[in-house]
Design a protein around this motif. Structure first.
Motif, PDB file in Angstrom:
ATOM      1  N   ALA A 124       0.843  -1.189   0.000  1.00 38.45           N
ATOM      2  CA  ALA A 124       0.000   0.000   0.000  1.00 38.45           C
ATOM      3  C   ALA A 124       0.880   1.240   0.000  1.00 38.45           C
ATOM      4  O   ALA A 124       1.981   1.243   0.567  1.00 38.45           O
ATOM      5  CB  ALA A 124      -0.911  -0.009   1.221  1.00 38.45           C
ATOM      6  N   PRO A 125       0.425   2.351  -0.626  1.00 40.45           N
ATOM      7  CA  PRO A 125       1.243   3.572  -0.675  1.00 40.45           C
ATOM      8  C   PRO A 125       1.538   4.113   0.710  1.00 40.45           C
ATOM      9  O   PRO A 125       0.728   3.987   1.628  1.00 40.45           O
ATOM     10  CB  PRO A 125       0.374   4.549  -1.484  1.00 40.45           C
ATOM     11  CG  PRO A 125      -0.577   3.679  -2.228  1.00 40.45           C
ATOM     12  CD  PRO A 125      -0.819   2.479  -1.369  1.00 40.45           C
ATOM     13  N   LEU A 129     -13.968  10.122  -3.627  1.00 37.45           N
ATOM     14  CA  LEU A 129     -14.056   8.958  -2.737  1.00 37.45           C
ATOM     15  C   LEU A 129     -12.699   8.614  -2.173  1.00 37.45           C
ATOM     16  O   LEU A 129     -11.660   8.882  -2.768  1.00 37.45           O
ATOM     17  CB  LEU A 129     -14.632   7.764  -3.501  1.00 37.45           C
ATOM     18  CG  LEU A 129     -16.083   7.960  -3.945  1.00 37.45           C
ATOM     19  CD1 LEU A 129     -16.518   6.741  -4.744  1.00 37.45           C
ATOM     20  CD2 LEU A 129     -16.994   8.202  -2.759  1.00 37.45           C
ATOM     21  N   GLU A 130     -12.745   7.903  -1.056  1.00 41.65           N
ATOM     22  CA  GLU A 130     -11.527   7.581  -0.329  1.00 41.65           C
ATOM     23  C   GLU A 130     -10.995   6.227  -0.771  1.00 41.65           C
ATOM     24  O   GLU A 130     -11.747   5.291  -0.930  1.00 41.65           O
ATOM     25  CB  GLU A 130     -11.849   7.538   1.159  1.00 41.65           C
ATOM     26  CG  GLU A 130     -10.628   7.514   2.038  1.00 41.65           C
ATOM     27  CD  GLU A 130     -10.995   7.863   3.457  1.00 41.65           C
ATOM     28  OE1 GLU A 130     -10.129   7.713   4.301  1.00 41.65           O
ATOM     29  OE2 GLU A 130     -12.117   8.292   3.684  1.00 41.65           O
ATOM     30  N   ALA A 131      -9.698   6.173  -0.990  1.00 39.88           N
ATOM     31  CA  ALA A 131      -9.081   4.899  -1.364  1.00 39.88           C
ATOM     32  C   ALA A 131      -7.594   5.020  -1.142  1.00 39.88           C
ATOM     33  O   ALA A 131      -7.102   6.049  -0.702  1.00 39.88           O
ATOM     34  CB  ALA A 131      -9.369   4.571  -2.834  1.00 39.88           C
ATOM     35  N   PHE A 132      -6.846   3.882  -1.425  1.00 39.72           N
ATOM     36  CA  PHE A 132      -5.395   3.959  -1.277  1.00 39.72           C
ATOM     37  C   PHE A 132      -4.833   5.018  -2.232  1.00 39.72           C
ATOM     38  O   PHE A 132      -5.166   5.069  -3.413  1.00 39.72           O
ATOM     39  CB  PHE A 132      -4.763   2.620  -1.606  1.00 39.72           C
ATOM     40  CG  PHE A 132      -4.936   1.625  -0.525  1.00 39.72           C
ATOM     41  CD1 PHE A 132      -4.808   2.014   0.803  1.00 39.72           C
ATOM     42  CD2 PHE A 132      -5.250   0.312  -0.809  1.00 39.72           C
ATOM     43  CE1 PHE A 132      -4.962   1.099   1.809  1.00 39.72           C
ATOM     44  CE2 PHE A 132      -5.412  -0.595   0.200  1.00 39.72           C
ATOM     45  CZ  PHE A 132      -5.263  -0.190   1.510  1.00 39.72           C
ATOM     46  N   GLY A 133      -3.926   5.829  -1.667  1.00 45.52           N
ATOM     47  CA  GLY A 133      -3.283   6.832  -2.495  1.00 45.52           C
ATOM     48  C   GLY A 133      -4.226   7.908  -2.983  1.00 45.52           C
ATOM     49  O   GLY A 133      -4.041   8.492  -4.040  1.00 45.52           O
ATOM     50  N   ASN A 146      -1.511   6.649   3.906  1.00 38.85           N
ATOM     51  CA  ASN A 146      -2.729   7.037   3.204  1.00 38.85           C
ATOM     52  C   ASN A 146      -3.426   8.244   3.797  1.00 38.85           C
ATOM     53  O   ASN A 146      -4.643   8.308   3.856  1.00 38.85           O
ATOM     54  CB  ASN A 146      -3.714   5.867   3.152  1.00 38.85           C
ATOM     55  CG  ASN A 146      -3.120   4.691   2.437  1.00 38.85           C
ATOM     56  OD1 ASN A 146      -2.373   4.880   1.487  1.00 38.85           O
ATOM     57  ND2 ASN A 146      -3.434   3.501   2.881  1.00 38.85           N
ATOM     58  N   VAL A 147      -2.678   9.153   4.360  1.00 40.91           N
ATOM     59  CA  VAL A 147      -3.309  10.392   4.781  1.00 40.91           C
ATOM     60  C   VAL A 147      -3.348  11.340   3.585  1.00 40.91           C
ATOM     61  O   VAL A 147      -2.679  11.143   2.586  1.00 40.91           O
ATOM     62  CB  VAL A 147      -2.539  11.026   5.952  1.00 40.91           C
ATOM     63  CG1 VAL A 147      -2.563  10.115   7.144  1.00 40.91           C
ATOM     64  CG2 VAL A 147      -1.096  11.304   5.556  1.00 40.91           C
TER      65      VAL A 147
END
Length: 1778
Positions: free
Chosen positions: A1450-1451, A1510-1514, A1584-1585
């Motif tokens: 994950a980033p 929308l919220e997601a990785f990166g 992921n902030v």
């Protein structure tokens, strides 16, 4: 006496010195009629197969004579004729009759022996000389002419009388020089077996003889072609052929050609084959079948009597007599007068003339019957109809047939004409004739349609008649199946007059079957002149002899060498032409072909001929590969090998060696296996016998039977072993201790000796006690010192004595156990008990209320004392001085004269139960030495129905498991009534005010008031009102019952925590304290669980309370969607156990109810143990008090003693099979999961890797397994870090709390493991390569053998000195006789780091670990593929973690570092933005009318600005601001339009009173504050902030909040409403626009305090104290707030009280957000600091609701602050808010 081989059924012995002169042998089995010359006649007993009865029967062959009517030459072959019946046998032997009782005995291959054919006695025929063979094998047979025959092999062993002949009776195996030979192969041909015999029916026993001995002479058999119907079993040199299925002769089972292969047991086996035909005999199992079911014929009136009318035909599929058919006619007598039938031919003849008047009027109806001649007789019938016609209506006439006797070849092709037939119609008006070929039911009657007909209208053969031709329709002619066809041709004219013609068609044989060669591999001895090897055999299925003339020859592919050395005759005999040399060729490949004269029928098979070796080389011992000297422990068992290995060099292929010990074995301590040379212990060895049993030198000889023997010496040295058990120096020990005084002392010692060791050396004895004895005693494992655990109580011991049985084991616990000693511990008595009430039982009595004291029977109290003798009674008692005066006025206590320690208790006044139900009367009891104390006597006042009844309310909560509970009683109706036992006077009825829906789901019992909940009752709250009528008092009341039904699914039960509360029962959990009127323990426990997890108590379900001996077992769950895991529930409960116990006033005696975790209590003992919860679906737990009832789930604890192996996976998908959003699919009846990706997810979509950055996560602990393998893969960013810990997380809460733990961490690239399985702490270190790009795999294995640790390829190479550094194996420490090897842990599996817990020094001291693990920083890196016994851990299966668990790929979070100039720019920008906002708001509100909003439901708070994707990785948020959200009017509308209704953002100012603000220390500037927080973010960065807008939310599980990028995802328009399903309280919670925040931050933090380790566990909220000053702007209706460090917003109570300094009270509004205490609003503003100004509408600050109650809620503690408001006339008003 030595018998022959094991396979023999009869055995004889002979003695050279005596037997040969007597000329008689003795039978070993049974004997009778001893003959005069010393011989005994034999009666042979055994079993045989009876062909007549198809069963195996016992037989006895008595030695009786048989008439000499059969030539002896026939007898040998008769052995194989057991299948024939007596009649058949007589016919074969040309006898008129064979008597069944006749016997004849014969012998085959007896050489020097003879057999008496009439008596069966075997005699020696000639005298032997020494040097000849010593064992003889031959066969004997007995036959009776009833068809019973048996044969038996016989071995005669010759025993020498004189030493000159002393050698083995059974000679050693010779070379494999002979192949097995079927001597009776020709007699097997034509063997018969009946059809329809059962499976396993014997068919034939074949025998092939082999002249070799030993294994070379052992013959086994196989069938080369069993046709799926036969099998062969080898036994006793014979081969028994049996059927494997039913045979049907009418099918394809008429005959079979079987080939049996016989193979000997040589190392290179020789073989022979025998081929023969098996004929299936017919039984009568098929009835005759008519060719037609109905025969119709016409007959003219002038038909001549005595001539045929028609012919019926029938066929029978059976053969022989079973197929012979007899016909007969059946019918009425009138019809039968005219016709008769020939029983053989079926021809029906007219017997009487017909009258002309019958023409076209008379019909004869009869029935033909066909019966076979089988036994039993089978039959069938057919109808016959004969119509009488006039003479001019004759049936057709057959004119001609060509040829008359048709015959065709079996290979005739289709459409070939067979014959032509011409017929005339005999009708004047019509010449048409019709032909039909009738098909029968068997192949020979054309059932297969082999023949068909075609019409010949213009045939030259049939001039004036009609012709038909019969032709071959299908090509299925086979002479071997059907030799002749019987066809029936029916001829009909236009008057339906019929005639039938029987036509016989013969089939001629042709040579259409090729011969089949039988498999055979032969052998021939080398250096032998020309000899016959075998006779090649082939089978030809053709019947005609001229087609079976077979000729054999070499195939052209045969080499010239083969043609030179072998010769093949045309009859199949294969010969050698010259001696063969094995050293030249070991095998020859000989291709042989066979033909029957047709070139296309040539067949070829390759035969392999092996050249066998001769024994011509002497053996020599091989000292390089053999073992000739060994050390042998003295306890080697008799019959076991010594380990000596004799290696022999001998170039011969076949060597049958004999081994002998010729010297050095005087006491026969050893023996040698003659065949293998293994030297075996023959007698018990004893090292303590120093002369004979310590060293042996044996002389061993080997002999190959032909060449000179070889000899050598072997040396066996006997060594001493621990073969004697230790012995205690005394059998009985006696010690004395004083009760309750001698505590934790050493009171004695036991001692044992090892007889295997001298007394002067250390005995190395391990002493131990049983687990039960260890409860009160301990023993020093090395010295035998006995000590007490605590103190002993004499009164608890039987007769004041305790008995122990200490054990001892030598070799430090690894040797033998001693017989236990007996230790008697006498407990000296102390006067430590004051007298107790012996009678009445249980110190209880009962007196009815309202009784006159004179009418009450006195209560007799008898005292007793646990102490005996001078410390006991006589005893006295009196009321305790502290007894209430009112009680003393009601009772009197008087000692009874003449009775020691006996008193009488009387009431003085009449008692009232409503005044006092139970009196716990305290009495002071005293023994004769003055020992005194208080004893309570329980006196209950009996009840009468004398109190009024009034309305009552009660609550019932039902936890319905999966909605499957049946109809059941859940409680009773409650009304207020002081009487307890007046239920019989009451009647219950559902009140009419109860809703019909509730009444349909609940029933109330008329007499008992019990409430029954019916099956299928939905979840929810149901209010039931019941009228209660007291018939005795004629009173009426209403009981209201609030029933709450909660549905629980399987997840709610399995994800549950458990605990045990001591000294309380489930009913008491639901009762309130009458004195303090506090909540029930049930509610207080829910409150505490909710406090631990920071959730409302309504989110806690206590669904099971079971009473046990220790107290009550409780199971509960916590849900905040989804349910919390059991690891989290039990772990946090254990950490908060003391606090919960303090609040409840009860001892939490156990957390996590699982007996597997305690080895001393485990139902599996020291084996694997798995715990499973089984909910009871039919019988719930009902716990009731007077006003509350809880109906819960009865949970049964089940235990299985295994490692929890998974059952086979189901084949149907179900919910929950795939994790983490995976999709279940079925492939080949196997469930598979389609996951998000295949890289990060496992077979069931388990997240297989996770990144840890100075964080931790909790998972379910490992299962208790006695054979465990645990593996974990990792890649570390740093040289040090914690990988995992599983063990205690609190100091030992009780005595037997599990102490086991495992702790794995990295320290400077060394992988260190601390592990303790209960037998001592071990430390293991494995160095790793310094490489943060490598993935290391760590494996731990522990079982009963020890512990094994390995890092696969740790980066270091193994050396001879240190071994493999990547692997470590350690045994268990021997501090006890039976070391623990189970990992019993009551705590979560912590990965990556540690949550808050005591330091390891404290834990080590508490659990007595012998090593203290070090403190290590949390792990930073990636952990992959963690599994236990092939169970994959899902890294997403945690709900207690310091940071979110994310995959390794994950980033990562980007770090932003601000300098001083950047901070100045940011602050300046923020100030400019604030000025702009104020300017816009002022312009927007100018000129607008100030409007007040009394309806606070429209005051939407917590709505803010901005929109994101929308919220997601990166993810990347939208970083611009939509400033139009700030342009609002005082009434909350957007400047741009009237319809743009937005919440008034200025109302957020009032949140100050509810939200904790970040505390700003004195002297700290804004710049310093930002700089400090930037450093904190750098240290504890999160994945992921979003960008700079990184919000810190106080109280959440994670130290930083998740992204706010999706805040507006649920908002669709400024005018429309959201479609969210989440209910929103706009005054107290998030609005619809912030639905995402409501979802993210809907629950509190799971952590409660900071960790002492490298990172905080989960931080607590910060407390802020800020005074608030409010200034009212009269023109803008705004209030300006200033916050300083004196006022605490966070500590404001949940309900505030506002004081008016002028004296006029204001009503408090607990529902207002301004008055709220610690609520969800605090999350928006944590982290704020310094002086701050908040603006909010005035209406939000000052609010009074006169319609609500004006009373103030007084709080136990409060904090008040003054708020100064400035009005339009510049007057200040001071209000105090509390």
């Amino acid at each position: 006496m030595r018998l022959g081989g094991m396979h023999l059924t009869m055995s004889f012995i002979a003695n050279i010195g005596k037997l040969f002169s007597d000329g008689c042998l003795h039978h070993i089995l049974t004997a009778s009629d001893v003959c005069a010359d010393g011989t005994a006649s034999a009666m042979l007993q055994g079993k045989q197969y009876d062909k007549r009865t198809d069963r195996e029967t016992n037989f006895e062959l008595h030695l009786e004579a048989i008439k000499d009517v059969v030539p002896y030459s026939f007898l040998t072959s008769l052995i194989n004729y057991a299948r024939y019946t007596p009649d058949y046998l007589a016919e074969m032997l040309n006898l008129e009759k064979v008597a069944p009782e006749m016997f004849k005995y014969l012998m085959n291959g007896g050489f020097i022996f003879t057999i008496d054919q009439e008596t069966g006695i075997i005699r020696v025929g000639r005298i032997l000389t020494s040097g000849q063979q010593w064992a003889y094998n031959f066969q004997v047979g007995a036959i009776d002419f009833a068809g019973h025959v048996t044969i038996a092999p016989v071995t005669v062993n010759v025993i020498a009388t004189y030493p000159a002949y002393a050698r083995l009776v059974w000679e050693p195996e010779d070379e494999n020089n002979h192949k097995p030979i079927f001597l009776e192969c020709a007699a097997y041909d034509g063997i018969r077996v009946k059809e329809n015999t059962t499976e396993g029916t014997p068919v034939l026993m074949v025998l092939a003889t082999d002249e070799d001995r030993g294994n070379n002479g052992m013959v086994s058999y196989i069938l080369l072609n069993d046709f799926g119907r036969f099998t062969i079993q080898s036994s006793n040199q014979h081969g028994q052929i049996s059927t494997t299925k039913l045979l049907d002769r009418e099918g394809e089972d008429k005959e079979f050609y079987l080939t049996v292969m016989a193979r000997d047991g040589g190392s290179e086996p020789l073989q022979d084959s025998c081929s023969f035909k098996v004929v299936v005999e017919d039984i009568n199992d098929n009835p005759p079948i008519f060719g037609q079911q109905i025969y119709e014929e016409t007959i003219s009136t002038d038909h001549i009597a005595g001539t045929p009318v028609l012919r019926v035909t029938a066929t029978d599929m059976d053969s022989g007599s079973n197929s012979e058919i007899a016909f007969s006619l059946q019918g009425n007598s009138e019809d039968m007068k005219y016709f008769a039938i020939d029983s053989d031919t079926g021809i029906i003849t007219l017997t009487s003339p017909l009258q002309k008047s019958m023409a076209n009027k008379r019909m004869f109806d009869m029935r033909a019957r066909a019966a076979d001649e089988g036994n039993p007789v089978l039959w069938s019938t057919a109808d016959i109809r004969i119509q009488v016609v006039s003479s001019d209506e004759l049936p057709p006439t057959i004119i001609s047939q060509q040829p008359l006797f048709p015959a065709i070849l079996e290979n005739t092709t289709e459409n070939t004409d067979v014959l032509t037939l011409c017929a005339r119609s005999n009708l004047a008006d019509s010449s048409l004739v019709y032909f039909t070929l009738l098909n029968g039911n068997t192949p020979d009657t054309n059932s297969d349609g082999t023949f068909a007909i075609r019409r010949q209208d213009h045939s030259e053969m049939c001039h004036e008649s009609t012709g038909v031709t019969v032709f071959v329709a299908t090509r299925n002619l086979d002479f071997e199946t059907v030799q002749e066809y019987a066809l029936t041709l029916q001829i009909v004219n236009d008057r339906n007059a019929r005639v039938e013609k029987k036509i016989l068609v013969s089939i001629l044989d042709v040579n259409d079957n090729a011969p089949l060669l039988q498999q055979f591999d032969g052998a021939v001895l080398e250096n032998v002149d020309s000899t016959l090897i075998t006779t090649i055999q082939a089978h030809d299925k053709d019947v005609s002899p001229q087609f079976r003339q077979l000729r054999y020859s070499f195939d052209p592919m045969a080499s010239g060498d083969v043609r030179q050395k072998f010769a093949l005759k045309t009859n199949g005999e294969l010969w050698t032409t010259e001696p063969l040399d094995r050293e030249e060729f070991k095998q020859y490949k000989i291709p042989i072909k066979v033909t029957d004269g047709v070139p296309a029928h040539e067949r070829m098979t390759i035969y392999w001929i092996t050249v066998q070796d001769l024994n011509d080389v002497a053996p020599v011992f091989d000292y390089l590969n053999g073992i000739y000297e060994v050390e042998l422990p003295e306890n080697r068992e008799v019959g076991k090998s010594t380990g000596i290995k004799l290696a022999i060099n001998d170039s011969d292929v076949v060597n049958l060696f004999e081994y002998h010990i010729v010297h050095g074995n005087g006491e026969q301590k050893f023996r040698i296996d003659e065949a293998t040379g293994d030297i075996i212990v023959s007698k018990v060895l004893d090292y303590d016998h120093p002369v004979l049993d310590r060293n042996f030198t044996l002389r061993v000889r080997v002999y190959d039977g032909t060449n000179p023997p070889a000899e050598t010496n072997v040396v066996i040295a006997v060594t001493n072993v621990n073969d004697l058990q230790p012995v205690f120096e005394q059998i009985n020990y006696t010690f004395t201790v004083t009760e309750n005084t001698d505590c934790n002392i050493t009171f004695g010692k036991v001692s044992a000796l090892d007889p295997d060791l001298p007394h002067t050396v250390s005995q190395n004895i391990l002493y131990y006690l049983s687990p039960i004895e260890l409860r009160n005693f301990t023993i020093d494992s090395k010295t035998g010192d006995l000590s007490l655990k605590g103190c002993l109580d004499r009164e608890s011991a039987k007769r004041g004595t305790m008995t122990l049985y200490p054990r001892a084991n030598d070799e430090g616990g690894r040797g033998h156990d001693a017989d236990p000693a007996t230790v008697h511990v006498i407990i000296r008595d102390l006067n430590d008990n004051h007298p107790h009430i012996h009678r009445p039982e249980n110190s209880y009595a009962r007196i009815m209320e309202n009784m006159d004291p004179e009418d009450v029977k006195p209560i007799i109290i008898k005292l007793d004392d646990e102490d005996g003798g001078e410390n006991g009674c006589p005893c006295t008692m009196e009321f305790d001085p502290g007894t209430p005066t009112s009680w003393l006025e009601k009772f009197s206590l008087i000692q009874i004269d003449g009775l020691r320690s006996t008193y009488r208790l009387n009431p003085i006044v009449s008692l009232d139960r409503e005044e006092q139900k139970v009196y716990s009367l305290p009495f002071v009891t005293q023994d004769q030495t003055g020992r005194r104390g208080i004893r309570l006597f329980i006196l209950e006042v009996g009840d009468e129905n004398d109190s009024p009844m009034s309305d009552g309310k009660s609550k019932i909560k039902v936890y319905n498991y999966q909605g499957q509970f049946p109809s059941m009683v859940i409680g009773a109706v409650y009304v207020t009534d002081l009487d307890d036992y007046d239920l019989g006077d009451k009647i219950f009825e559902v009140d009419a005010t109860t809703s019909s829906d509730v009444a349909n789901h609940f029933q109330v019992d008329l007499k008992s008031g019990n409430i029954t909940m019916l099956k299928g009752t939905p979840a929810g709250v149901h209010i039931l009102r019941v009228k209660v009528y007291d018939r005795f008092r004629e009173e009426l009341a209403v009981g209201q019952v609030i029933i709450t039904v909660v549905d629980l699914d399987l997840s709610a039960v399995m994800n549950s925590g458990s605990l045990t509360l001591a000294n309380i029962q489930s009913q008491q959990m639901l009762r309130k304290n009458k004195i303090t009127s506090t909540e029930t323990a049930y509610e207080r426990l829910k409150e505490q669980i909710g406090r631990i997890h920071k959730i409302p108590r309504d989110n806690v379900d206590i669904f099971s309370m079971r009473n046990v001996e220790e107290g009550v077992q409780i199971r509960y769950n916590c849900h905040n969607s989804p349910y919390y895991t059991a690891a989290k529930l039990d772990g946090l409960m254990m950490k908060n156990r003391l606090q919960v116990s303090k609040v409840l006033g009860l001892d939490v005696a156990m957390v996590d109810i699982n007996a597997c975790l305690y080895e001393s209590k485990s139902p599996c003992g020291g084996k694997s143990c798995q715990h499973t919860m089984r909910p009871n679906l039919t019988s719930p737990l009902v716990v009731a008090s007077s006003t509350a009832t809880m109906v819960g789930i009865d949970i049964a604890d089940e235990y299985t003693c295994d490692c929890g192996d998974l059952e086979p996976l189901p084949s149907v998908c179900f919910s929950g099979f795939c994790y983490n959003g995976g999709t279940c699919i079925v492939i080949n009846n196997t469930l598979k999961c389609h996951c998000i990706d295949s890289h990060n997810y496992g077979p069931r979509c388990e997240l297989m890797n996770a990144r840890f950055e100075k964080s931790f996560a909790w998972y379910e602990p490992l299962k208790v397994c006695d054979n465990s393998t645990f593996s974990i893969s990792f890649k570390s960013n740093n040289p040090s870090g914690i990988l995992l810990y599983m063990g205690p997380i609190v100091e030992s809460p009780w005595e037997d709390y599990p102490k086991d733990f495992i702790y794995v961490f990295l320290r400077n690239w060394v992988l260190v493991t601390y592990i303790d399985l209960g037998s001592g702490t071990e430390k293991v270190s494995i160095p790793l390569e310094n490489n943060n790009n490598r993935i290391f795999v760590f494996i731990i294995i522990w079982n009963e053998k020890g512990m094994f640790f390995e890092v696969t390829d740790c980066g270091f190479n193994a050396t001879i000195a240190s071994g493999d550094p990547c692997k470590v194996s350690i045994p268990y420490p021997h501090i006890s006789r039976y070391p623990n090897f189970l990992l019993n842990v009551q705590g979560p599996l912590q990965i990556g780091g540690l949550a808050t817990m005591p330091n390891f020094a404290s834990l080590s001291a508490s659990f007595r670990w012998n090593l203290i693990p070090p403190k290590v920083e949390p792990f930073s890196g990636c952990i992959l593929d963690m599994r236990h016994n092939n169970f994959f851990y899902d890294f997403n299966a945690t709900d207690y973690a310091f940071m979110p668990v994310q995959p390794c790929d994950a980033p990562r979070t980007s770090r932003v570092v601000f300098g001083q100039q950047s901070i100045i720019i940011i602050l300046t920008s923020l100030l400019c933005l604030l000025v702009l906002v104020l300017l816009i708001l002022c312009l927007a509100r100018r000129g607008r009318k100030t409007v007040s909003y009394p309806d606070l439901d429209k005051e939407l708070v917590k709505e803010t600005m901005g929109g994101t994707d929308l919220e997601a990785f990166g993810e990347k948020d939208v970083t611009h601001f939509d400033l139009k959200f700030l342009q609002v009017t005082p009434d909350g509308n957007v400047v741009e339009g009237e319809d743009s209704n937005l919440p008034d953002v200025t109302q957020d100012a009032r949140q100050c009173l509810a939200v904790p603000l970040a505390k700003m220390p004195g002297g700290l500037s804004i710049g310093d504050f930002i700089d400090i927080n930037i450093k904190k973010v750098d240290q504890h960065h999160q994945d992921n902030v979003d960008d700079v807008r990184h919000y810190n939310i106080s109280g959440d599980e994670m130290s930083v909040a998740a992204s706010l990028s999706s805040l507006a995802s649920g908002f669709h328009s400024t005018t429309g409403s959201s479609k969210s399903d989440i209910p929103f309280d706009y005054k107290n919670d998030w609005g619809q626009r912030f639905e995402k925040i409501a979802q993210i931050y809907g629950r509190e933090s799971d952590q409660d305090e900071d960790s002492e380790y490298e990172h905080p566990d989960i931080p607590k909220e910060k407390m802020i104290n800020l005074p608030i000053t409010a200034t009212i702007n009269p023109t803008k209706s705004f209030v300006s707030f200033a916050a300083n460090e004196t006022t605490s917003c966070n500590t404001l109570p949940a309900s505030l009280k506002k004081k008016n300094t002028t004296g006029s009270p204001s009503s408090s509004n607990p529902s207002s957000p301004l008055l709220r205490g610690n609520g969800d609003l605090k999350r928006n503003y944590s982290g704020g600091s310094g002086p701050m100004t908040l603006k909010a509408p005035l209406k939000s600050i000052i609010k009074s609701n006169s319609t609500e109650g004006g009373g103030h809620n007084q709080m136990p503690s409060r904090e008040c602050r003054e708020i100064v408001t400035t009005t339009s006339n510049s007057k200040n008003s001071v209000e105090t808010w509390c």
